[in-house]
Design a protein around this motif. Structure first.
Motif, PDB file in Angstrom:
ATOM      1  N   ILE A 151       0.850  -1.198   0.000  1.00 57.65           N
ATOM      2  CA  ILE A 151       0.000   0.000   0.000  1.00 57.65           C
ATOM      3  C   ILE A 151       0.884   1.246   0.000  1.00 57.65           C
ATOM      4  O   ILE A 151       2.058   1.187   0.387  1.00 57.65           O
ATOM      5  CB  ILE A 151      -0.994  -0.037   1.198  1.00 57.65           C
ATOM      6  CG1 ILE A 151      -2.133   0.991   1.024  1.00 57.65           C
ATOM      7  CG2 ILE A 151      -0.275   0.166   2.538  1.00 57.65           C
ATOM      8  CD1 ILE A 151      -3.326   0.757   1.954  1.00 57.65           C
ATOM      9  N   GLY A 152       0.328   2.353  -0.436  1.00 53.48           N
ATOM     10  CA  GLY A 152       1.071   3.618  -0.453  1.00 53.48           C
ATOM     11  C   GLY A 152       2.225   3.536  -1.432  1.00 53.48           C
ATOM     12  O   GLY A 152       2.038   3.222  -2.603  1.00 53.48           O
ATOM     13  N   ALA A 179      -4.174  -3.421  -2.541  1.00 57.56           N
ATOM     14  CA  ALA A 179      -3.637  -2.427  -1.621  1.00 57.56           C
ATOM     15  C   ALA A 179      -4.584  -2.189  -0.440  1.00 57.56           C
ATOM     16  O   ALA A 179      -4.192  -2.254   0.717  1.00 57.56           O
ATOM     17  CB  ALA A 179      -3.384  -1.110  -2.359  1.00 57.56           C
ATOM     18  N   ASN A 180      -5.834  -1.905  -0.747  1.00 56.94           N
ATOM     19  CA  ASN A 180      -6.779  -1.426   0.255  1.00 56.94           C
ATOM     20  C   ASN A 180      -7.162  -2.522   1.237  1.00 56.94           C
ATOM     21  O   ASN A 180      -7.316  -3.684   0.851  1.00 56.94           O
ATOM     22  CB  ASN A 180      -8.033  -0.926  -0.478  1.00 56.94           C
ATOM     23  CG  ASN A 180      -8.802   0.099   0.319  1.00 56.94           C
ATOM     24  OD1 ASN A 180      -8.812   0.059   1.539  1.00 56.94           O
ATOM     25  ND2 ASN A 180      -9.441   1.018  -0.369  1.00 56.94           N
ATOM     26  N   VAL A 181      -7.345  -2.151   2.495  1.00 55.76           N
ATOM     27  CA  VAL A 181      -7.819  -3.117   3.489  1.00 55.76           C
ATOM     28  C   VAL A 181      -9.307  -3.410   3.297  1.00 55.76           C
ATOM     29  O   VAL A 181      -9.833  -4.378   3.855  1.00 55.76           O
ATOM     30  CB  VAL A 181      -7.498  -2.638   4.927  1.00 55.76           C
ATOM     31  CG1 VAL A 181      -8.442  -1.532   5.346  1.00 55.76           C
ATOM     32  CG2 VAL A 181      -7.501  -3.790   5.921  1.00 55.76           C
ATOM     33  N   THR A 209       2.967  -3.419   8.334  1.00 57.16           N
ATOM     34  CA  THR A 209       1.884  -2.588   7.786  1.00 57.16           C
ATOM     35  C   THR A 209       0.534  -3.307   7.914  1.00 57.16           C
ATOM     36  O   THR A 209       0.355  -4.401   7.380  1.00 57.16           O
ATOM     37  CB  THR A 209       2.161  -2.273   6.297  1.00 57.16           C
ATOM     38  OG1 THR A 209       3.529  -1.889   6.163  1.00 57.16           O
ATOM     39  CG2 THR A 209       1.254  -1.183   5.786  1.00 57.16           C
ATOM     40  N   GLN A 210      -0.389  -2.682   8.617  1.00 48.30           N
ATOM     41  CA  GLN A 210      -1.655  -3.333   8.949  1.00 48.30           C
ATOM     42  C   GLN A 210      -2.392  -3.857   7.708  1.00 48.30           C
ATOM     43  O   GLN A 210      -2.784  -5.026   7.650  1.00 48.30           O
ATOM     44  CB  GLN A 210      -2.551  -2.329   9.698  1.00 48.30           C
ATOM     45  CG  GLN A 210      -3.872  -2.909  10.182  1.00 48.30           C
ATOM     46  CD  GLN A 210      -4.819  -1.812  10.663  1.00 48.30           C
ATOM     47  OE1 GLN A 210      -5.074  -0.823   9.989  1.00 48.30           O
ATOM     48  NE2 GLN A 210      -5.329  -1.990  11.869  1.00 48.30           N
ATOM     49  N   GLU A 211      -2.570  -2.973   6.723  1.00 48.45           N
ATOM     50  CA  GLU A 211      -3.326  -3.351   5.523  1.00 48.45           C
ATOM     51  C   GLU A 211      -2.664  -4.522   4.809  1.00 48.45           C
ATOM     52  O   GLU A 211      -3.331  -5.451   4.346  1.00 48.45           O
ATOM     53  CB  GLU A 211      -3.424  -2.175   4.546  1.00 48.45           C
ATOM     54  CG  GLU A 211      -4.351  -1.051   4.970  1.00 48.45           C
ATOM     55  CD  GLU A 211      -3.662   0.035   5.769  1.00 48.45           C
ATOM     56  OE1 GLU A 211      -2.582  -0.233   6.360  1.00 48.45           O
ATOM     57  OE2 GLU A 211      -4.184   1.163   5.800  1.00 48.45           O
ATOM     58  N   LEU A 213      -0.379  -6.826   5.836  1.00 51.97           N
ATOM     59  CA  LEU A 213      -0.395  -8.118   6.529  1.00 51.97           C
ATOM     60  C   LEU A 213      -1.802  -8.705   6.526  1.00 51.97           C
ATOM     61  O   LEU A 213      -1.985  -9.919   6.377  1.00 51.97           O
ATOM     62  CB  LEU A 213       0.117  -7.962   7.953  1.00 51.97           C
ATOM     63  CG  LEU A 213       1.606  -7.601   8.066  1.00 51.97           C
ATOM     64  CD1 LEU A 213       2.057  -7.718   9.514  1.00 51.97           C
ATOM     65  CD2 LEU A 213       2.473  -8.484   7.172  1.00 51.97           C
ATOM     66  N   THR A 214      -2.794  -7.837   6.697  1.00 54.32           N
ATOM     67  CA  THR A 214      -4.178  -8.319   6.652  1.00 54.32           C
ATOM     68  C   THR A 214      -4.490  -8.908   5.285  1.00 54.32           C
ATOM     69  O   THR A 214      -5.084  -9.981   5.173  1.00 54.32           O
ATOM     70  CB  THR A 214      -5.143  -7.155   6.958  1.00 54.32           C
ATOM     71  OG1 THR A 214      -4.827  -6.632   8.245  1.00 54.32           O
ATOM     72  CG2 THR A 214      -6.587  -7.613   6.939  1.00 54.32           C
ATOM     73  N   GLN A 495       0.912   9.375  11.628  1.00 53.38           N
ATOM     74  CA  GLN A 495       0.978   8.537  12.838  1.00 53.38           C
ATOM     75  C   GLN A 495      -0.289   8.581  13.691  1.00 53.38           C
ATOM     76  O   GLN A 495      -0.731   7.556  14.213  1.00 53.38           O
ATOM     77  CB  GLN A 495       2.195   8.939  13.697  1.00 53.38           C
ATOM     78  CG  GLN A 495       3.534   8.733  13.002  1.00 53.38           C
ATOM     79  CD  GLN A 495       3.785   7.311  12.539  1.00 53.38           C
ATOM     80  OE1 GLN A 495       3.263   6.369  13.126  1.00 53.38           O
ATOM     81  NE2 GLN A 495       4.548   7.149  11.466  1.00 53.38           N
ATOM     82  N   LYS A 498      -3.088   6.239  12.646  1.00 58.75           N
ATOM     83  CA  LYS A 498      -2.782   4.829  12.944  1.00 58.75           C
ATOM     84  C   LYS A 498      -3.066   4.515  14.409  1.00 58.75           C
ATOM     85  O   LYS A 498      -3.651   3.492  14.757  1.00 58.75           O
ATOM     86  CB  LYS A 498      -1.293   4.538  12.680  1.00 58.75           C
ATOM     87  CG  LYS A 498      -0.902   4.386  11.225  1.00 58.75           C
ATOM     88  CD  LYS A 498       0.555   3.882  11.147  1.00 58.75           C
ATOM     89  CE  LYS A 498       1.171   4.151   9.788  1.00 58.75           C
ATOM     90  NZ  LYS A 498       2.607   3.834   9.747  1.00 58.75           N
TER      91      LYS A 498
END
Lengths: 521, 521
Positions: A151-152, A179-181, A209-211, A213-214, A495, A498
């Motif tokens: 992402i990003g 990319a997007n969660v 990165t949350q997105e 790894l999810t 930050q 997040k």
């Protein structure tokens, strides 16, 4: 080299610019000026600035500003590994990924040329083995598809470049991006894939990165549910991550390629972040040509004469438009459908880098810094927001990008001209109309003109040209950051969001957050 | 009904707004306010404005401004067929395409309800026959793909809506779009098609749009060159055009559907321009549900109380942000990957409508009108330009759009929450962070807050919700145009570029145009 980092409003040349009369495009614009107001950006890419609200007086002051702010010296220090990213106390080394350097740079005991070249070679070898069918999927089938999960900066640049070049050379593997969660993103992409022939590239520098790894877990889950005999999901994954991340330690992946902390996400397109998927999808030769174009542009950006350094001049004119003419937006309009997602990458590159309110020492600045960036391809944008650009009460400078030849050699004539000629006829018509305007007694049909434009042009959108365009804007953003005396290389502004998102997920909300969450969750 | 069309700066309430102290979001924002500052947009869509820089004093003045500028009365006159588009001397009838009216309207001797319903029925009948395989390609094969050939309003809206709904219901026909005159666009789309099973929808109101006719010829040429036995290219084309256009007279098309001059391109998504491709791709039932959502939002927009009319309130707050708080941009961020191209449609809708410098009588206005619009989906945009929104020197209000449920029922849990929950946790975190901020002694980690936000929310992105969102913004743009006393329904600003492009193609260039052309052609 000793340099001074000082705020823009301390500059004598800047003060003089504020007092210098504004020039009128329609009075200045001429055939002669269009020929002369042109600067090389490297690799055949040329920046024409005849449509800008500048004259020789203003350009002389901009050169003075460049010298006074020691922009080239600061670029050289950056190349040489100074800790330019003061916020995160890091070097800024993306130029080195394309072989641009002055001297060797060592970071944490590592020669960085060796590091970047080594990872690149690993990627090229891997890609060739995939292409040669020496490396196969876990059920023994060759890969025909590659999916970037990131992402990003791990998404926008690589995606924009893939789209920009996939019509230039038929892809070896088809590429997709998750990319997007938003689960609809992953579900939509996965619905068209054959897991047995698909290779996933997981990209996260931190490995946290949350997105990302999810989404990886999402993909792995779907692969397991597909219940394909012999399929080993992780053997369809390579990772691109830092050597110290939790991902790097996991040997269950098909392979891993490393990146380092000296390159921020939005500057990582020429590192392994872009290199892995682009080499797999388009081939190492194409990626190597892309890097060479970027390197040429980086070299051009070393020139201290603004007339021979497109990135420097583009940066300075942008500062003039922002801080003297009070224009707070820039539209980026490639007359090329292949570049449809490049403005979105540039939006990140520029706005995340220079959307800051404090200088590199952490003191609040008293002037405007980065502008807003948006854009869509021409001619489409002519039928969309160009009404606004021609006749609105706010003025938006336009950065055009154009090519003399289409990418696909299959154009046709209709009513005496090819589609490519119509495309470029529109481009030059818009530049002229925005600059010169047209008087009309009916004020609804009147065009004031005086809308600043510039043009980056080249023969064709090749890998080299794409590399040069990318590096041009990376260097423009860097020079602007130096001019404003800000740190273009951190992003502390991301930050707080997040932190609060994790409070929602961990049920540690205050009243306001809880009330908003009650609307949506 | 008698109304007065007067400039914004003549309004007493506007003058009072200029003198009213600005309120602080972080002082006002509370659980109670988040519950109360909410207005219905119709069809289950709700507008939350707790994150805006408004309080009850300001809202009372905004209500006064709405009443003073007779916004609801003007909407009713528009519905009833007044010549609201003063520049082109036309009615503005897009609401009627979804059955929204107060009385019957007759234009050029034609009852417009009968006209719109008649064309819609023709489209539905045609689409059903295509779906039932009663209508086949010219070589006897059923159609499985539909391609819209159109640009601007004939492209952006229908494309955004198709993408928004294709994951809601599996498409009956896959849809593609060719818009740009760049030959790489058409070549790229055509490379993946089987001409025998592809139906093209040619959309041009005038029947003279340069890009669209060129692309049609491009497609026809490629079809002929494909040399497929029995293929009759024009029998793979339907046209959507005005009854008086040259296209309408050509009986060689498979079918033709008509539009009229009372609807501009950017407002035509609910007419045959969107109706034809969306009914073919998604089915008439889905398109009918989309229309019903739009109609519900149109009805809600009749309410004269700003607390019960989201479009009206959204419009007024936008005017306040622009003309009092001096904010010249708005970012539109759908937390939904399916809505990825909706911001591009909205960019056209808003900027082409309200990017004007003269009032409806042709007199120059002395205040700012339309703002710039851009956006990308969340959470992607968090990793892109949200740094800028949190910490830049310029403030950009953010219009969030969110849904409580994903479209595809296949979400998964990871680390205690689904992807959908993570998505919305981020959405509410961003709204909170932008409004409230966070003090930090390190100014680089300091968040001032005071970034205005609003949220349009619904249960799910359904056809009805999509219709309501579209109509919400169409009505917002209309109300803002009335407030500024401008004509939101013409686009004279696109004419000069067209004129000059033709001069290039006909070789009738002056020196400046010729010099630019020499760079590119």
């Amino acid at each position: 080299m000793s340099v001074n980092y000082v705020n823009l409003d301390k500059s004598d040349n800047f003060k003089k610019l504020l007092e210098t009369p504004v020039c009128q495009i329609k009075e200045e614009l001429s055939s002669d000026r269009i020929k002369k107001y042109s600067a090389s950006a490297g690799a055949g890419l040329v920046y024409n600035f005849a449509g800008k609200k500048v004259n020789n007086t203003i350009l002389t002051l901009l050169q003075g500003l460049a010298d006074e702010q020691q922009l080239i010296e600061k670029y050289k220090l950056l190349l040489n590994g100074d800790v330019i990213n003061t916020g995160e106390k890091r070097m800024v080394l993306h130029h080195h990924t394309r072989g641009m350097k002055l001297d060797d740079v060592v970071s944490e005991g590592q020669d960085m040329t060796k590091f970047y070249d080594g990872e690149k070679k690993k990627i090229y070898d891997f890609a060739k083995k995939v292409h040669n069918k020496e490396i196969l999927g876990s059920t023994g089938k060759p890969f025909d598809t590659v999916v970037q999960v990131g992402i990003g900066g791990s998404d926008l640049g690589p995606r924009a470049i893939y789209l920009a070049l996939k019509n230039y050379n038929k892809p070896v593997l088809n590429a997709h991006f998750i990319a997007n969660v938003d689960p609809d993103d992953a579900n939509n992409v996965l619905s068209s894939l054959n897991f047995e022939t698909t290779l996933f590239v997981l990209v996260s520098k931190s490995g946290t990165t949350q997105e990302t790894l999810t989404n990886q877990k999402f993909v792995l889950n779907k692969m397991e549910k597909a219940n394909i005999s012999g399929l080993v999901p992780l053997k369809h994954f390579v990772s691109v991550t830092s050597a110290t991340s939790p991902l790097a330690a996991d040997t269950n992946y098909l392979s891993s390629f490393f990146i380092d902390n000296n390159i921020g996400g939005r500057f990582s397109s020429s590192s392994a972040v872009g290199g892995c998927i682009l080499s797999l999808a388009l081939g190492p030769e194409i990626f190597e040509r892309f890097l060479s174009g970027a390197r040429e542009a980086d070299k051009q950006a070393l020139n201290s004469n603004i007339f021979e350094n497109a990135a420097l001049l583009d940066a300075l004119i942008g500062v003039y438009e922002n801080n003297v003419l009070n224009m707070k937006n820039t539209a980026v309009i490639p007359y090329s459908e292949s570049m449809s997602r490049f403005p979105a990458h540039l939006q990140q590159l520029d706005m995340e880098s220079n959307g800051k309110s404090v200088n590199r020492f952490g003191d609040r600045v008293s002037y405007s810094t980065g502008v807003s960036i948006f854009g869509e391809p021409g001619t489409n944008s002519q039928h969309s927001f160009f009404q606004y650009i021609h006749q609105a009460t706010s003025i938006i400078p336009v950065q055009f990008i154009g090519f003399r030849k289409p990418q696909i050699d299959a154009d046709m004539e209709y009513q005496g001209s090819t589609s490519g000629k119509k495309l470029n006829a529109n481009l030059v018509a818009q530049m002229t109309a925005m600059g010169v305007g047209k008087d009309d007694e009916n004020k609804n049909k009147n065009f004031d003109g005086e809308r600043p434009t510039s043009l980056l042009h080249a023969d064709q959108l090749t890998p080299e040209t794409m590399g040069a365009i990318l590096a041009h804007f990376e260097n423009k953003v860097m020079f602007q950051g130096f001019t404003w005396n800000i740190n273009s290389f951190d992003q502390e502004g991301v930050q707080l969001g997040k932190l609060l998102a994790n409070k929602v997920l961990n049920n540690q909300m205050d009243d306001v957050l809880k009330s908003y969450a009650d609307l949506m969750i």
